[in-house]
Design a protein around this motif. Structure first.
Motif, PDB file in Angstrom:
ATOM      1  N   CYS A 533       0.581  -1.852  -0.007  1.00  0.00           N
ATOM      2  CA  CYS A 533       0.261  -0.455  -0.508  1.00  0.00           C
ATOM      3  C   CYS A 533       0.880   0.962  -0.558  1.00  0.00           C
ATOM      4  O   CYS A 533       0.481   2.114  -0.632  1.00  0.00           O
ATOM      5  CB  CYS A 533      -0.829  -0.095   0.933  1.00  0.00           C
ATOM      6  N   GLU A 534       2.351   1.874   0.785  1.00  0.00           N
ATOM      7  CA  GLU A 534       2.586   2.154  -0.036  1.00  0.00           C
ATOM      8  C   GLU A 534       3.789   2.634  -1.100  1.00  0.00           C
ATOM      9  O   GLU A 534       3.485   4.312  -1.206  1.00  0.00           O
ATOM     10  CB  GLU A 534       4.073   2.269   1.804  1.00  0.00           C
ATOM     11  N   HIS A 535       3.348   1.982  -1.764  1.00  0.00           N
ATOM     12  CA  HIS A 535       3.553   1.953  -3.726  1.00  0.00           C
ATOM     13  C   HIS A 535       1.746   1.937  -4.200  1.00  0.00           C
ATOM     14  O   HIS A 535       2.220   1.937  -5.177  1.00  0.00           O
ATOM     15  CB  HIS A 535       4.540   1.098  -4.228  1.00  0.00           C
ATOM     16  N   TRP A 536       0.663   2.722  -3.616  1.00  0.00           N
ATOM     17  CA  TRP A 536      -0.157   2.854  -3.959  1.00  0.00           C
ATOM     18  C   TRP A 536       0.290   3.990  -5.971  1.00  0.00           C
ATOM     19  O   TRP A 536      -1.083   3.609  -6.168  1.00  0.00           O
ATOM     20  CB  TRP A 536      -1.126   3.447  -3.214  1.00  0.00           C
ATOM     21  N   ASP A 537       0.767   4.580  -5.636  1.00  0.00           N
ATOM     22  CA  ASP A 537       0.818   5.760  -6.476  1.00  0.00           C
ATOM     23  C   ASP A 537       1.496   4.575  -7.674  1.00  0.00           C
ATOM     24  O   ASP A 537       1.135   5.122  -8.608  1.00  0.00           O
ATOM     25  CB  ASP A 537       1.212   6.277  -5.964  1.00  0.00           C
ATOM     26  N   ASP A 538       2.863   3.771  -7.483  1.00  0.00           N
ATOM     27  CA  ASP A 538       3.311   3.503  -8.461  1.00  0.00           C
ATOM     28  C   ASP A 538       2.114   2.517  -9.218  1.00  0.00           C
ATOM     29  O   ASP A 538       1.850   2.057 -10.978  1.00  0.00           O
ATOM     30  CB  ASP A 538       4.901   2.253  -7.811  1.00  0.00           C
ATOM     31  N   ARG A 539       1.733   1.743  -8.212  1.00  0.00           N
ATOM     32  CA  ARG A 539       0.146   0.469  -9.237  1.00  0.00           C
ATOM     33  C   ARG A 539      -0.840   1.695  -9.579  1.00  0.00           C
ATOM     34  O   ARG A 539      -1.137   0.939 -10.660  1.00  0.00           O
ATOM     35  CB  ARG A 539      -0.274  -0.163  -7.927  1.00  0.00           C
ATOM     36  N   TRP A 540      -1.714   2.748  -9.347  1.00  0.00           N
ATOM     37  CA  TRP A 540      -2.062   3.417  -9.665  1.00  0.00           C
ATOM     38  C   TRP A 540      -1.984   4.112 -10.937  1.00  0.00           C
ATOM     39  O   TRP A 540      -2.184   4.368 -12.076  1.00  0.00           O
ATOM     40  CB  TRP A 540      -2.010   4.472  -9.373  1.00  0.00           C
ATOM     41  N   ARG A 541      -0.293   4.177 -11.276  1.00  0.00           N
ATOM     42  CA  ARG A 541       0.596   4.918 -12.778  1.00  0.00           C
ATOM     43  C   ARG A 541       0.592   4.086 -13.550  1.00  0.00           C
ATOM     44  O   ARG A 541       0.246   3.656 -14.846  1.00  0.00           O
ATOM     45  CB  ARG A 541       1.860   5.293 -12.189  1.00  0.00           C
ATOM     46  N   LYS A 542       1.245   2.416 -12.829  1.00  0.00           N
ATOM     47  CA  LYS A 542       0.951   1.415 -13.793  1.00  0.00           C
ATOM     48  C   LYS A 542       0.057   1.183 -14.808  1.00  0.00           C
ATOM     49  O   LYS A 542      -0.639   0.395 -15.590  1.00  0.00           O
ATOM     50  CB  LYS A 542       1.388  -0.201 -13.257  1.00  0.00           C
ATOM     51  N   GLY A 543      -1.663   1.379 -13.834  1.00  0.00           N
ATOM     52  CA  GLY A 543      -2.677   0.719 -14.058  1.00  0.00           C
ATOM     53  C   GLY A 543      -3.554   2.257 -15.212  1.00  0.00           C
ATOM     54  O   GLY A 543      -3.893   1.693 -16.591  1.00  0.00           O
ATOM     55  N   VAL A 544      -3.557   3.346 -14.598  1.00  0.00           N
ATOM     56  CA  VAL A 544      -3.460   4.156 -15.829  1.00  0.00           C
ATOM     57  C   VAL A 544      -2.924   3.781 -16.994  1.00  0.00           C
ATOM     58  O   VAL A 544      -3.451   4.541 -18.242  1.00  0.00           O
ATOM     59  CB  VAL A 544      -2.789   5.722 -15.116  1.00  0.00           C
ATOM     60  N   ARG A 545      -1.521   3.734 -17.084  1.00  0.00           N
ATOM     61  CA  ARG A 545      -0.741   3.821 -18.708  1.00  0.00           C
ATOM     62  C   ARG A 545      -1.292   1.883 -19.168  1.00  0.00           C
ATOM     63  O   ARG A 545      -1.159   2.157 -20.316  1.00  0.00           O
ATOM     64  CB  ARG A 545       1.189   3.066 -18.245  1.00  0.00           C
ATOM     65  N   ALA A 546      -1.799   1.420 -18.628  1.00  0.00           N
ATOM     66  CA  ALA A 546      -1.945   0.406 -19.412  1.00  0.00           C
ATOM     67  C   ALA A 546      -3.380   0.375 -19.733  1.00  0.00           C
ATOM     68  O   ALA A 546      -3.733  -0.253 -21.474  1.00  0.00           O
ATOM     69  CB  ALA A 546      -1.993  -0.781 -18.599  1.00  0.00           C
ATOM     70  N   ASP A 547      -4.336   1.207 -19.156  1.00  0.00           N
ATOM     71  CA  ASP A 547      -5.627   1.484 -19.749  1.00  0.00           C
ATOM     72  C   ASP A 547      -5.476   2.766 -20.591  1.00  0.00           C
ATOM     73  O   ASP A 547      -6.509   2.608 -21.544  1.00  0.00           O
ATOM     74  CB  ASP A 547      -6.384   1.269 -18.548  1.00  0.00           C
TER      75      ASP A 547
END
Length: 699
Positions: A533-547
């Motif tokens: 959870c401390e890296h939520w921003d990286d996970r969001w960034r990957k999701g936006v890039r993929a979608d």
């Protein structure tokens, strides 16, 4: 827990009865203070075993049961003076180990053997009928009160309780986020019944082997044979205590708390007490000095027990590093003195009539209290505090008394049961299992209503045909919507009905908000952030890039509302320093969501009622004022970033307060997450057209 071993009035003209051991049981969702862990029992029937072996009836032992189950009720009712009331389960474990072992030793002494089939049959006859009744009632009530999404977990809880392996089910129940953070199972308390029944199955076999081993050593007298067996039992208790200490970590708390191997110490302490007193009974004389020593130990044991019940917390490390052993020894000291000195003040106090009565029905009290406490909530009754716990206890006592008089006692005292009894029991178990499986199949949802995505807005004219969205570097196609946020956003995006004109993806992360301060308080207990959870921003960034979405929807509704430690003190939304921290994280979230020119839509957080405090009040994170404070931050962030705000709170809570239903359907499954039917029939017809218009307008 089965109170079968020391209760009830003796037969007329007799001073002995069959003591068949108490089943201890205790409810604890999780090994936290709010978790429930306790037990109750009380077999008071004067039915003897087929061997005719009996041990003297001790009404004081009913008093032990009564105090233990009263502590459990107080703990689950939120009585602040007894935070360690869950340790009543250990009192029942000690009592069960003592009484079962005493009965088995008495039978072996009188007949030279132990009839295992008769013993196990008596256990099932005492425990199974009431449990089957509870399982059926829980299933019927839960079908009405539970959302369909939780029935699958209930199915396995029912089967585990039926098979007396509920402790292992509860140790491994947190297989997914929704189960791990969900409301406690109405059958959570059956974990201790599982440990008891496993003890009933294995301990007679081990005791037979132990007595045979002691006899082969050539010891001359029964007392010496028992003396040879005693160190082995104590060694087993020490091994269980060491296993708990070795396995304990905060992350492995469930495994240690529910494990049969790590909780056997109390049962074996009770068994050791039975061996010790049986050995003493073979002595020709009794020394008065021993009574005085036992009296002093009983006083110390009562003081230690009271201190543990008044101070312990279910997550305390010291409990699993010797504390549970000390608690078991303290209860054993009280039981030992009451048995050896039935005329002592200890025994007389425990034999007071109200305590004896409560002890007799304690098995039913324990079985019924947990589901009844779950159903009789403040929201349903309109009661809180003392009034709520009084109502819960009154209903529990009434139902338990009915169960005792109409089910438990008649079956236990019946001289003859329909033949063949084993086949009848097997049929009953199979029938309840079938009902559990078939009764937990969620009802088929009604067909989704048609949603006109290009419907006009309140200020627009007639809908117009819109061509597929065309963006650089992407094939033309339907507008793309991506959901970001936590598990509430996940439930919303996942349950949306499929649409031909719209592509929806869900990148929300269950268990992770945007606040990443590591020290969190959840339902009153410390709670770490989930891994990653401390890296939520990286996970969001990957999701936006993929979608590469046209619209990114952000919904955050739980983790930002909890207390977290900031600048050395606990703070929450609505306090200036914490608001500044959240605003910075929210700015980062919007920036990430809009990375590829995506239009950002922020949804307001709906009011919640995730869980009630034991006294019926709300936990701080369910306070509507906190939701309002968070939604103000959401609107301010939307103004700063020229994003859109859609008022989901108004849609999900149309009356301006938390509600389970809206638009004629249930919209919340657990007071926080959305139900599939609520999303599809109430939220989607309002939300999807607005998202569609935002997507095509920005194309």
């Amino acid at each position: 827990m089965d109170p079968s071993s020391a209760g009830g009035s003796p037969r007329r003209g007799r001073t002995t009865q069959d003591h068949r051991g108490p089943d201890a049981g205790g409810p604890a969702p999780r090994p936290r203070p709010a978790a429930c862990k306790a037990a109750a029992n009380g077999d008071n029937g004067p039915v003897s075993g087929t061997s005719g072996a009996r041990i003297a009836y001790q009404p004081a032992l009913d008093g032990v049961r009564a105090l233990a189950v009263a502590a459990v009720l107080a703990f689950h009712g939120g009585v602040a003076a007894l935070p360690g009331g869950f340790l009543g389960v250990d009192a029942f474990f000690v009592l069960s180990g003592f009484l079962i072992t005493s009965l088995l030793l008495a039978e072996h002494r009188e007949t030279g053997r132990i009839d295992l089939v008769a013993f196990w049959g008596r256990r099932l006859r005492r425990l199974l009928p009431a449990l089957l009744l509870v399982l059926v009632v829980v299933l019927l009530v839960s079908r009405r009160l539970m959302p369909g999404t939780e029935l699958g977990a209930l199915r396995w809880d029912e089967l585990a309780a039926l098979g007396y392996v509920a402790n292992w089910r509860m140790a491994n129940r947190d297989g997914d986020y929704f189960t791990a953070t969900g409301s406690p199972s109405p059958l959570q308390h059956t974990w201790s019944l599982g440990i008891e029944e496993q003890f009933y199955l294995l301990w007679p076999l081990l005791l037979i082997a132990l007595l045979a081993w002691a006899a082969r050593r050539g010891t001359a007298t029964p007392g010496r044979r028992l003396g040879a067996a005693l160190p082995v039992v104590l060694l087993g208790a020490a091994g269980s205590a060491l296993a708990a200490a070795a396995r304990f970590t905060p992350d492995a708390l469930d495994r240690v708390y529910y494990g049969t191997d790590t909780r056997a110490v109390a049962l074996l302490v009770g068994a050791a007490l039975a061996l010790l007193l049986a050995r003493r009974s073979t002595a020709a004389t009794t020394r008065p000095a021993r009574h005085r020593v036992l009296g002093a130990l009983a006083v110390a044991g009562a003081a230690v027990t009271a201190w543990c019940w008044a101070t312990a917390d279910g997550g305390d490390a010291w409990l699993y590093r010797g504390g549970l052993t000390v608690a078991a020894l303290a209860v054993a000291a009280v039981i030992g003195h009451a048995v050896v000195s039935p005329a002592s003040p200890t025994a007389r106090l425990l034999a007071l009539a109200p305590l004896v009565w409560l002890g007799r029905i304690s098995y039913g009290v324990y079985l019924w209290h947990w589901p009844l406490f779950q159903w009789l909530t403040a929201g349903r009754t309109g009661l809180t505090g003392i009034a709520l716990i009084a109502a819960r206890c009154a209903v529990t006592l009434a139902v338990a008394t009915g169960s005792y008089l109409l089910v438990e006692r008649p079956i236990r005292q019946a001289r003859r049961l329909p033949r063949p009894a084993p086949a009848l029991a097997g049929t009953a178990v199979a029938g309840v299992a079938a009902v559990a499986v078939l009764g937990t199949v969620p009802p088929a949802p009604p067909p989704n209503p048609a949603i006109a995505l290009d419907a006009p807005s309140p200020t627009a004219g007639a809908p117009t045909a819109v061509p597929p969205v065309q963006r650089p570097g992407r094939r033309p196609g339907p507008p793309r919507i991506t959901f970001l946020g936590d598990s509430v956003s996940w439930s919303l995006g996942t349950y949306l009905p499929e649409q031909e004109k719209l592509t929806v993806s869900v990148r929300a992360v269950q268990g992770c908000g945007i606040a990443r301060l590591p020290e969190v308080r959840y339902v009153g207990d410390p709670h770490p952030n989930y891994p990653g959870c401390e890296h939520w921003d990286d996970r969001w960034r990957k999701g936006v890039r993929a979608d590469d979405p046209d619209v990114a929807v952000i919904l955050l509704d739980r983790w930002e509302l909890m207390d977290r430690r900031l600048d050395g003190r606990w703070q929450h939304v609505g306090e200036p320093a914490y608001d500044r921290y959240l605003a910075g994280e929210l700015d980062r979230a919007v920036d990430i969501a809009s990375t590829r020119g995506t239009h950002v839509t922020l949804l307001t957080a709906p009011y919640t009622r995730r869980a009630e405090r034991p006294d019926g009040g709300l936990w701080p994170e369910d306070d509507p004022a906190r939701v309002d404070a968070w939604n103000r931050l959401v609107r301010a962030a939307a103004d700063r970033h020229h994003a859109t705000v859609l008022d989901l709170n108004r849609r999900a809570c149309p009356e301006g307060r938390f509600t389970w239903e809206a638009g004629g359907v249930r919209v919340r499954s657990d007071g926080l997450h959305f139900t599939p039917e609520g999303v599809q029939r109430w939220i989607a017809p309002w939300l999807l057209p607005q998202l569609y218009r935002l997507a095509v307008r920005g194309a």
